[in-house]
Design a protein around this motif. Structure first.
Motif, PDB file in Angstrom:
ATOM      1  N   GLN A  72     -55.359 -81.205   4.206  1.00  0.00           N
ATOM      2  CA  GLN A  72     -53.944 -81.507   4.358  1.00  0.00           C
ATOM      3  C   GLN A  72     -53.525 -81.689   5.827  1.00  0.00           C
ATOM      4  OE1 GLN A  72     -50.985 -81.677   2.011  1.00  0.00           O
ATOM      5  NE2 GLN A  72     -52.791 -82.616   1.059  1.00  0.00           N
ATOM      6  N   LEU A  73     -54.512 -81.749   6.721  1.00  0.00           N
ATOM      7  CA  LEU A  73     -54.267 -82.015   8.150  1.00  0.00           C
ATOM      8  C   LEU A  73     -53.357 -80.972   8.781  1.00  0.00           C
ATOM      9  CD1 LEU A  73     -53.756 -85.897   7.974  1.00  0.00           C
ATOM     10  CD2 LEU A  73     -55.851 -84.653   8.530  1.00  0.00           C
ATOM     11  N   LEU A  74     -53.566 -79.707   8.392  1.00  0.00           N
ATOM     12  CA  LEU A  74     -52.742 -78.619   8.909  1.00  0.00           C
ATOM     13  C   LEU A  74     -53.537 -77.644   9.758  1.00  0.00           C
ATOM     14  CD1 LEU A  74     -50.608 -78.003   5.702  1.00  0.00           C
ATOM     15  CD2 LEU A  74     -49.811 -78.984   7.866  1.00  0.00           C
ATOM     16  N   ASP A  75     -54.743 -78.064  10.166  1.00  0.00           N
ATOM     17  CA  ASP A  75     -55.512 -77.245  11.100  1.00  0.00           C
ATOM     18  C   ASP A  75     -55.133 -77.645  12.521  1.00  0.00           C
ATOM     19  OD1 ASP A  75     -56.670 -79.733  10.846  1.00  0.00           O
ATOM     20  OD2 ASP A  75     -58.704 -79.024  11.146  1.00  0.00           O
ATOM     21  N   ALA A  76     -55.826 -77.080  13.494  1.00  0.00           N
ATOM     22  CA  ALA A  76     -55.441 -77.282  14.893  1.00  0.00           C
ATOM     23  C   ALA A  76     -55.687 -78.698  15.390  1.00  0.00           C
ATOM     24  CB  ALA A  76     -56.190 -76.282  15.781  1.00  0.00           C
ATOM     25  N   GLU A  77     -56.598 -79.421  14.757  1.00  0.00           N
ATOM     26  CA  GLU A  77     -56.913 -80.783  15.200  1.00  0.00           C
ATOM     27  C   GLU A  77     -55.915 -81.760  14.576  1.00  0.00           C
ATOM     28  OE1 GLU A  77     -60.664 -83.924  15.233  1.00  0.00           O
ATOM     29  OE2 GLU A  77     -60.977 -81.828  14.671  1.00  0.00           O
ATOM     30  N   ARG A  78     -54.856 -82.067  15.309  1.00  0.00           N
ATOM     31  CA  ARG A  78     -53.778 -82.893  14.770  1.00  0.00           C
ATOM     32  C   ARG A  78     -54.160 -84.368  14.710  1.00  0.00           C
ATOM     33  NH1 ARG A  78     -48.542 -80.693  14.608  1.00  0.00           N
ATOM     34  NH2 ARG A  78     -48.288 -78.646  15.599  1.00  0.00           N
ATOM     35  N   PRO A  79     -53.697 -85.092  13.679  1.00  0.00           N
ATOM     36  CA  PRO A  79     -53.883 -86.544  13.633  1.00  0.00           C
ATOM     37  C   PRO A  79     -53.009 -87.216  14.677  1.00  0.00           C
ATOM     38  CG  PRO A  79     -52.462 -85.845  11.856  1.00  0.00           C
ATOM     39  CD  PRO A  79     -52.965 -84.585  12.517  1.00  0.00           C
ATOM     40  N   SER A  80     -53.288 -88.488  14.935  1.00  0.00           N
ATOM     41  CA  SER A  80     -52.602 -89.164  16.039  1.00  0.00           C
ATOM     42  C   SER A  80     -51.465 -90.071  15.613  1.00  0.00           C
ATOM     43  CB  SER A  80     -53.610 -89.986  16.850  1.00  0.00           C
ATOM     44  OG  SER A  80     -54.234 -90.963  16.029  1.00  0.00           O
ATOM     45  N   ASP A  81     -51.457 -90.549  14.356  1.00  0.00           N
ATOM     46  CA  ASP A  81     -50.393 -91.485  13.988  1.00  0.00           C
ATOM     47  C   ASP A  81     -50.076 -91.437  12.495  1.00  0.00           C
ATOM     48  OD1 ASP A  81     -52.161 -93.256  12.528  1.00  0.00           O
ATOM     49  OD2 ASP A  81     -52.820 -94.055  14.440  1.00  0.00           O
ATOM     50  N   VAL A  82     -49.021 -92.156  12.123  1.00  0.00           N
ATOM     51  CA  VAL A  82     -48.493 -92.159  10.764  1.00  0.00           C
ATOM     52  C   VAL A  82     -49.516 -92.669   9.758  1.00  0.00           C
ATOM     53  CG1 VAL A  82     -46.789 -93.295   9.271  1.00  0.00           C
ATOM     54  CG2 VAL A  82     -46.089 -92.351  11.487  1.00  0.00           C
ATOM     55  N   VAL A  83     -50.192 -93.761  10.091  1.00  0.00           N
ATOM     56  CA  VAL A  83     -51.136 -94.361   9.140  1.00  0.00           C
ATOM     57  C   VAL A  83     -52.304 -93.421   8.879  1.00  0.00           C
ATOM     58  CG1 VAL A  83     -52.656 -96.323   8.688  1.00  0.00           C
ATOM     59  CG2 VAL A  83     -50.447 -96.688   9.807  1.00  0.00           C
ATOM     60  N   GLU A  84     -52.792 -92.752   9.905  1.00  0.00           N
ATOM     61  CA  GLU A  84     -53.884 -91.793   9.740  1.00  0.00           C
ATOM     62  C   GLU A  84     -53.480 -90.682   8.772  1.00  0.00           C
ATOM     63  OE1 GLU A  84     -56.627 -88.687  12.409  1.00  0.00           O
ATOM     64  OE2 GLU A  84     -55.259 -90.086  13.418  1.00  0.00           O
ATOM     65  N   VAL A  85     -52.253 -90.191   8.905  1.00  0.00           N
ATOM     66  CA  VAL A  85     -51.765 -89.155   7.996  1.00  0.00           C
ATOM     67  C   VAL A  85     -51.681 -89.684   6.571  1.00  0.00           C
ATOM     68  CG1 VAL A  85     -49.823 -87.642   7.425  1.00  0.00           C
ATOM     69  CG2 VAL A  85     -50.505 -87.945   9.806  1.00  0.00           C
ATOM     70  N   ALA A  86     -51.092 -90.868   6.403  1.00  0.00           N
ATOM     71  CA  ALA A  86     -50.927 -91.438   5.065  1.00  0.00           C
ATOM     72  C   ALA A  86     -52.274 -91.712   4.401  1.00  0.00           C
ATOM     73  CB  ALA A  86     -50.104 -92.716   5.145  1.00  0.00           C
ATOM     74  N   GLU A  87     -53.234 -92.203   5.157  1.00  0.00           N
ATOM     75  CA  GLU A  87     -54.556 -92.490   4.588  1.00  0.00           C
ATOM     76  C   GLU A  87     -55.208 -91.219   4.060  1.00  0.00           C
ATOM     77  OE1 GLU A  87     -56.158 -95.147   3.908  1.00  0.00           O
ATOM     78  OE2 GLU A  87     -55.134 -96.730   5.014  1.00  0.00           O
ATOM     79  N   GLN A  88     -55.013 -90.106   4.747  1.00  0.00           N
ATOM     80  CA  GLN A  88     -55.629 -88.860   4.311  1.00  0.00           C
ATOM     81  C   GLN A  88     -54.848 -88.207   3.175  1.00  0.00           C
ATOM     82  OE1 GLN A  88     -58.471 -87.392   4.770  1.00  0.00           O
ATOM     83  NE2 GLN A  88     -57.932 -85.538   3.611  1.00  0.00           N
ATOM     84  N   LEU A  89     -53.531 -88.143   3.303  1.00  0.00           N
ATOM     85  CA  LEU A  89     -52.722 -87.436   2.304  1.00  0.00           C
ATOM     86  C   LEU A  89     -52.476 -88.260   1.047  1.00  0.00           C
ATOM     87  CD1 LEU A  89     -49.977 -85.652   4.453  1.00  0.00           C
ATOM     88  CD2 LEU A  89     -52.298 -84.902   3.918  1.00  0.00           C
ATOM     89  N   CYS A  90     -52.586 -89.582   1.163  1.00  0.00           N
ATOM     90  CA  CYS A  90     -52.391 -90.527   0.058  1.00  0.00           C
ATOM     91  C   CYS A  90     -50.927 -90.717  -0.340  1.00  0.00           C
ATOM     92  CB  CYS A  90     -53.197 -90.143  -1.176  1.00  0.00           C
ATOM     93  SG  CYS A  90     -54.963 -90.363  -0.943  1.00  0.00           S
ATOM     94  N   SER A  91     -50.081 -89.733  -0.145  1.00  0.00           N
ATOM     95  CA  SER A  91     -48.661 -89.921  -0.442  1.00  0.00           C
ATOM     96  C   SER A  91     -47.819 -89.022   0.454  1.00  0.00           C
ATOM     97  CB  SER A  91     -48.356 -89.632  -1.911  1.00  0.00           C
ATOM     98  OG  SER A  91     -48.518 -88.267  -2.198  1.00  0.00           O
TER      99      SER A  91
END
Length: 359
Positions: A18-37
């Motif tokens: 869920q991208l909630l660890d210390a290594e943060r994603p860099s942009d909106v698309v990266e988050v959406a691709e991983q979380l799917c929604s």
């Protein structure tokens, strides 16, 4: 082979997925691709859900304009059923959308309003993009509005049905209002084609990627036979685990504090929260005030991989202040944890562009 996981390992897998660890994603698309929604919701006690969800992953560098650009200009995300999703999911979802089961009452409503449906499509094709308010309601029969979502105007109901079947789509928003058009002018036309069974298999894999770990046959996080079988210590239920998450299970990473919107996808699967995180989450938004323990729209506080508190806060827009009504400690904070939570609240205020009142 069945993988045997400890509770700590299970929590770590979910938090990372869920991208909630210390290594943060860099942009909106990266988050959406991983979380799917990414859930869309206008409730803005602090900020709308879609923006809080992205801020809780990306952090201070996230700006609301980045989401608008990704959806409307770059077409990297699309809107469906009250969520933003990555465009990479479109070819996997379209076969299901085209064959989506329809309730008997909806079939009857559509049969009675066949002319109305054709008129809506024709108007969009000839004049679109359009707001719902630009389209006249010529429905012959009103649908049953048991949930109270639509009101007497049948246009929004028809638009949402046509979107769910892939005939039209949201092209952009004007404020909170959706602007609609036919899919040929919204979605790319060179998408790969998949048979329904293959598309479902691939979609299940993407859902499991977003979840990291899901209970087999869960109605909350349906992943089918994706991934590999797993068990979790102390739990009798059977699980499916993402192989890629397993491969990175022992990677070193630090935890952090995350303040989660009540509509964050991390919180959607309530049974999983209870089983893995020992966290019984109840959204108190719809409870009478005397029955609320933590606040109208309290945000769960995740520290590392443990839900340790609830933040009851709201933005006073007239005075440009973030007021913290309470920080409820479900598990008593250590001094370092208290400092981290206060730091995250300060960061939240800075991101919102308001000062944080003393608390």
């Amino acid at each position: 082979m069945t993988h045997h996981l400890t509770r700590d390992e299970a929590r770590r897998i979910v938090v990372r997925a869920q991208l909630l660890d210390a290594e943060r994603p860099s942009d909106v698309v990266e988050v959406a691709e991983q979380l799917c929604s990414i859930k869309i919701d206008p409730t803005s006690v602090i900020a709308p859900a879609e923006h809080t969800i992205l801020w809780s992953r990306i952090g201070w560098s996230y700006e609301a304009g980045q989401l608008k650009k990704a959806v409307e200009l770059d077409k990297a995300l699309f809107e469906l059923d009250g969520t933003f999703r990555p465009a990479s999911l479109l070819p996997l979802m379209l076969p299901w959308m085209r064959t989506r089961p329809v309730r008997h009452s909806t079939k009857e409503w559509l049969a009675a309003n066949e002319k109305f449906r054709a008129e809506v499509l024709a108007r969009l094709r000839g004049e679109g993009p359009l707001l719902a308010s630009d389209i006249p309601d010529t429905a012959a029969v009103a649908g049953n509005d048991e949930g109270g979502w639509y009101g007497p105007n049948q246009v929004p109901r028809m638009l949402e049905f046509l979107a769910r079947t892939g005939e039209i789509a949201v092209v952009r928003r004007e404020g909170r209002h959706r602007v609609w058009d036919i899919t040929e002018r919204v979605f790319p036309q060179d998408l790969p084609e998949y048979e329904p069974a293959e598309a479902k298999r691939m979609l299940d894999e993407r859902r499991l990627q977003a979840a990291g770990l899901a209970k087999a046959k869960s109605p909350w996080t349906p992943v089918g036979e994706a991934g590999q079988p797993a068990t979790i210590e102390g739990l009798r239920s059977k699980w499916r685990v993402d192989p890629d998450a397993l491969a990175h299970l022992d990677d070193d990473t630090d935890g952090r504090v995350a303040l989660l919107s009540p509509y964050d996808g991390m919180l959607f699967d309530r049974p999983r929260l209870r089983d893995i995180f020992d966290f019984e989450y109840v959204l108190e938004q719809f409870k009478p005030k005397p029955q609320r323990r933590y606040g109208y729209f309290a945000h769960p506080i995740l520290i590392g991989d443990v839900f340790m508190g609830m933040l009851d806060a709201e933005v006073d827009r007239e005075n440009q202040v973030l007021r913290v009504n309470a920080v409820h400690e479900l598990i008593p904070f250590e001094p370092e944890e208290d400092e981290m939570v206060r730091g995250e609240i300060a960061d939240l205020g800075e991101w919102l562009g308001v000062r944080v009142a003393e608390f």
